[in-house]
Design a protein around this motif. Sequence first.
Motif, PDB file in Angstrom:
ATOM      1  N   VAL A 230      97.022  41.726 -24.814  1.00  0.00           N
ATOM      2  CA  VAL A 230      96.435  42.230 -23.564  1.00  0.00           C
ATOM      3  C   VAL A 230      95.064  41.600 -23.351  1.00  0.00           C
ATOM      4  O   VAL A 230      94.300  41.412 -24.301  1.00  0.00           O
ATOM      5  CB  VAL A 230      96.294  43.776 -23.620  1.00  0.00           C
ATOM      6  N   LEU A 231      94.753  41.268 -22.103  1.00  0.00           N
ATOM      7  CA  LEU A 231      93.433  40.766 -21.738  1.00  0.00           C
ATOM      8  C   LEU A 231      92.653  41.872 -21.035  1.00  0.00           C
ATOM      9  O   LEU A 231      93.188  42.552 -20.158  1.00  0.00           O
ATOM     10  CB  LEU A 231      93.545  39.549 -20.816  1.00  0.00           C
ATOM     11  N   VAL A 232      91.424  42.046 -21.442  1.00  0.00           N
ATOM     12  CA  VAL A 232      90.535  43.034 -20.816  1.00  0.00           C
ATOM     13  C   VAL A 232      89.456  42.251 -20.081  1.00  0.00           C
ATOM     14  O   VAL A 232      88.588  41.648 -20.705  1.00  0.00           O
ATOM     15  CB  VAL A 232      89.908  43.972 -21.863  1.00  0.00           C
ATOM     16  N   HIS A 233      89.523  42.244 -18.755  1.00  0.00           N
ATOM     17  CA  HIS A 233      88.576  41.471 -17.949  1.00  0.00           C
ATOM     18  C   HIS A 233      87.424  42.379 -17.534  1.00  0.00           C
ATOM     19  O   HIS A 233      87.564  43.255 -16.686  1.00  0.00           O
ATOM     20  CB  HIS A 233      89.268  40.891 -16.718  1.00  0.00           C
ATOM     21  N   LEU A 234      86.270  42.159 -18.143  1.00  0.00           N
ATOM     22  CA  LEU A 234      85.081  42.964 -17.865  1.00  0.00           C
ATOM     23  C   LEU A 234      84.224  42.265 -16.808  1.00  0.00           C
ATOM     24  O   LEU A 234      83.806  41.123 -16.992  1.00  0.00           O
ATOM     25  CB  LEU A 234      84.278  43.172 -19.144  1.00  0.00           C
ATOM     26  N   VAL A 235      83.968  42.981 -15.716  1.00  0.00           N
ATOM     27  CA  VAL A 235      83.199  42.426 -14.605  1.00  0.00           C
ATOM     28  C   VAL A 235      81.926  43.239 -14.410  1.00  0.00           C
ATOM     29  O   VAL A 235      81.973  44.468 -14.264  1.00  0.00           O
ATOM     30  CB  VAL A 235      84.018  42.434 -13.296  1.00  0.00           C
ATOM     31  N   PRO A 267      99.459  40.941 -19.762  1.00  0.00           N
ATOM     32  CA  PRO A 267      98.983  42.199 -19.170  1.00  0.00           C
ATOM     33  C   PRO A 267      97.456  42.238 -19.179  1.00  0.00           C
ATOM     34  O   PRO A 267      96.826  41.809 -20.151  1.00  0.00           O
ATOM     35  CB  PRO A 267      99.573  43.268 -20.091  1.00  0.00           C
ATOM     36  N   LYS A 268      96.877  42.754 -18.092  1.00  0.00           N
ATOM     37  CA  LYS A 268      95.419  42.791 -17.991  1.00  0.00           C
ATOM     38  C   LYS A 268      94.928  44.196 -17.664  1.00  0.00           C
ATOM     39  O   LYS A 268      95.599  44.977 -17.000  1.00  0.00           O
ATOM     40  CB  LYS A 268      94.930  41.836 -16.903  1.00  0.00           C
ATOM     41  N   VAL A 269      93.734  44.466 -18.146  1.00  0.00           N
ATOM     42  CA  VAL A 269      93.007  45.681 -17.785  1.00  0.00           C
ATOM     43  C   VAL A 269      91.703  45.222 -17.146  1.00  0.00           C
ATOM     44  O   VAL A 269      90.912  44.515 -17.771  1.00  0.00           O
ATOM     45  CB  VAL A 269      92.709  46.561 -19.019  1.00  0.00           C
ATOM     46  N   VAL A 270      91.499  45.585 -15.880  1.00  0.00           N
ATOM     47  CA  VAL A 270      90.285  45.189 -15.169  1.00  0.00           C
ATOM     48  C   VAL A 270      89.255  46.305 -15.310  1.00  0.00           C
ATOM     49  O   VAL A 270      89.536  47.474 -15.013  1.00  0.00           O
ATOM     50  CB  VAL A 270      90.570  44.906 -13.681  1.00  0.00           C
ATOM     51  N   VAL A 271      88.060  45.929 -15.778  1.00  0.00           N
ATOM     52  CA  VAL A 271      87.023  46.914 -16.060  1.00  0.00           C
ATOM     53  C   VAL A 271      85.758  46.587 -15.258  1.00  0.00           C
ATOM     54  O   VAL A 271      85.294  45.443 -15.259  1.00  0.00           O
ATOM     55  CB  VAL A 271      86.675  46.927 -17.563  1.00  0.00           C
ATOM     56  N   ALA A 272      85.224  47.600 -14.591  1.00  0.00           N
ATOM     57  CA  ALA A 272      83.954  47.458 -13.866  1.00  0.00           C
ATOM     58  C   ALA A 272      82.843  47.983 -14.767  1.00  0.00           C
ATOM     59  O   ALA A 272      82.792  49.176 -15.071  1.00  0.00           O
ATOM     60  CB  ALA A 272      83.994  48.232 -12.552  1.00  0.00           C
ATOM     61  N   GLY A 273      81.967  47.078 -15.201  1.00  0.00           N
ATOM     62  CA  GLY A 273      80.941  47.454 -16.149  1.00  0.00           C
ATOM     63  C   GLY A 273      79.581  47.721 -15.530  1.00  0.00           C
ATOM     64  O   GLY A 273      79.329  47.418 -14.362  1.00  0.00           O
ATOM     65  N   LYS A 274      78.707  48.322 -16.337  1.00  0.00           N
ATOM     66  CA  LYS A 274      77.321  48.630 -15.968  1.00  0.00           C
ATOM     67  C   LYS A 274      77.234  49.534 -14.740  1.00  0.00           C
ATOM     68  O   LYS A 274      76.413  49.333 -13.841  1.00  0.00           O
ATOM     69  CB  LYS A 274      76.530  47.348 -15.746  1.00  0.00           C
ATOM     70  N   LYS A 293      93.585  46.085  -7.312  1.00  0.00           N
ATOM     71  CA  LYS A 293      94.192  46.369  -8.595  1.00  0.00           C
ATOM     72  C   LYS A 293      93.520  47.587  -9.204  1.00  0.00           C
ATOM     73  O   LYS A 293      92.429  47.972  -8.784  1.00  0.00           O
ATOM     74  CB  LYS A 293      94.038  45.175  -9.556  1.00  0.00           C
ATOM     75  N   LYS A 294      94.184  48.183 -10.179  1.00  0.00           N
ATOM     76  CA  LYS A 294      93.582  49.320 -10.858  1.00  0.00           C
ATOM     77  C   LYS A 294      92.331  48.853 -11.593  1.00  0.00           C
ATOM     78  O   LYS A 294      92.363  47.879 -12.336  1.00  0.00           O
ATOM     79  CB  LYS A 294      94.567  49.936 -11.845  1.00  0.00           C
ATOM     80  N   VAL A 295      91.232  49.531 -11.338  1.00  0.00           N
ATOM     81  CA  VAL A 295      89.954  49.171 -11.959  1.00  0.00           C
ATOM     82  C   VAL A 295      89.411  50.398 -12.678  1.00  0.00           C
ATOM     83  O   VAL A 295      89.363  51.493 -12.117  1.00  0.00           O
ATOM     84  CB  VAL A 295      88.935  48.686 -10.912  1.00  0.00           C
ATOM     85  N   ILE A 296      88.993  50.206 -13.930  1.00  0.00           N
ATOM     86  CA  ILE A 296      88.424  51.310 -14.708  1.00  0.00           C
ATOM     87  C   ILE A 296      86.913  51.137 -14.779  1.00  0.00           C
ATOM     88  O   ILE A 296      86.415  50.177 -15.385  1.00  0.00           O
ATOM     89  CB  ILE A 296      89.018  51.343 -16.124  1.00  0.00           C
TER      90      ILE A 296
END
Length: 329
Positions: A230-235, A267-274, A293-296
């Motif tokens: 799984v890739l976790v894309h932190l933005v 599979p990816k998990v998109v993450v909104a950081g800070k 997309k689903k963003v956490i």
Amino acid sequence: MLIDSAKIYVQAGTGGNGCNSFFKDIFNRKGIPDGGNGGDGGNVVLIGDSNLQTLLDFRYNQHYKAEDAGHGGSNHKQGRRGKDLVVKVPPGTIIRDEANGLLIRDIAKAGDSVIVARGGSGGKGNTKWREASHGAFGEERTLLLELKLVADAGIIGLPNAGKSTLVSKISNSHTKIADYPFTTKSPNLGVVKFHDNAFIIADMPGLIEGAHSGRGLGDKFLKHIERTSVLVHLVDMCPIDGTDPIENYKKIENEIKLYSSVLSKKPKVVVAGKMDLSGAMDALARFKKNIRKKVIPISALNNEGLDSLVIEIYGKVKNAKEKSEENNS
């Protein structure tokens, strides 16, 4: 420091010589041949060991030789076989022959092993009325070792997106953290506990445009996420340089696609950081509207949203492993 490539020389043991011997007594003065065979030389074996994570040891010790065999003796005594030399490497090590570049073995997991140099055969004794022979030399070759980290999930994103902080918060990893780009110079692994289960997460150095072609050592870093499930894309929702989170997201996704179409389909998990910063909520609303997309959303600094993120990553890792097991069955 992660050492992910090395070159070593391996040499198997030489076979023992056969014995040229004749048994004589008062009844048989010509002698009866009774020379035993020499033993076989030891092999050089590479095996995966989960206690190792880098190829650092091979930078200082580059020559490996297995034990030579014992010679045959009189009275049909067989020479002692040379002991195998077992060399431990971290899981994820790819072994190639330097002479032709051919793949010898991919040590994907702990316990995987391969004989990289076979010991020489022992020489024959004269026990069958033949001339005794010398043992053969063992195989020797130069090997190229390349390490691709084995992790369940890999965190990707631009430099200073907060990857190291996130990994240190959700795992047992203790990486260097600072408020400037390229703090992480090499991938780091951490173990994330989830109830009675756990998964391994990799904190990848920040990627930049052109990473797929080697800019900023990007190709060296990208290869480490090829094995992840799984890739976790932190933005970063509020980049310190004022860049647009949407464009930053697209840049990284494009680099992944240019590097490997297979990697881009993971599979990816998109993450909104800070999300603790001023203006992050407005940026998140605009980001979700454009990405669709689903963003956490999380704030690693304030430990907000981390439980939801771990649940999401674990779920995707579990599904990916189940699919892999189905395909291999």
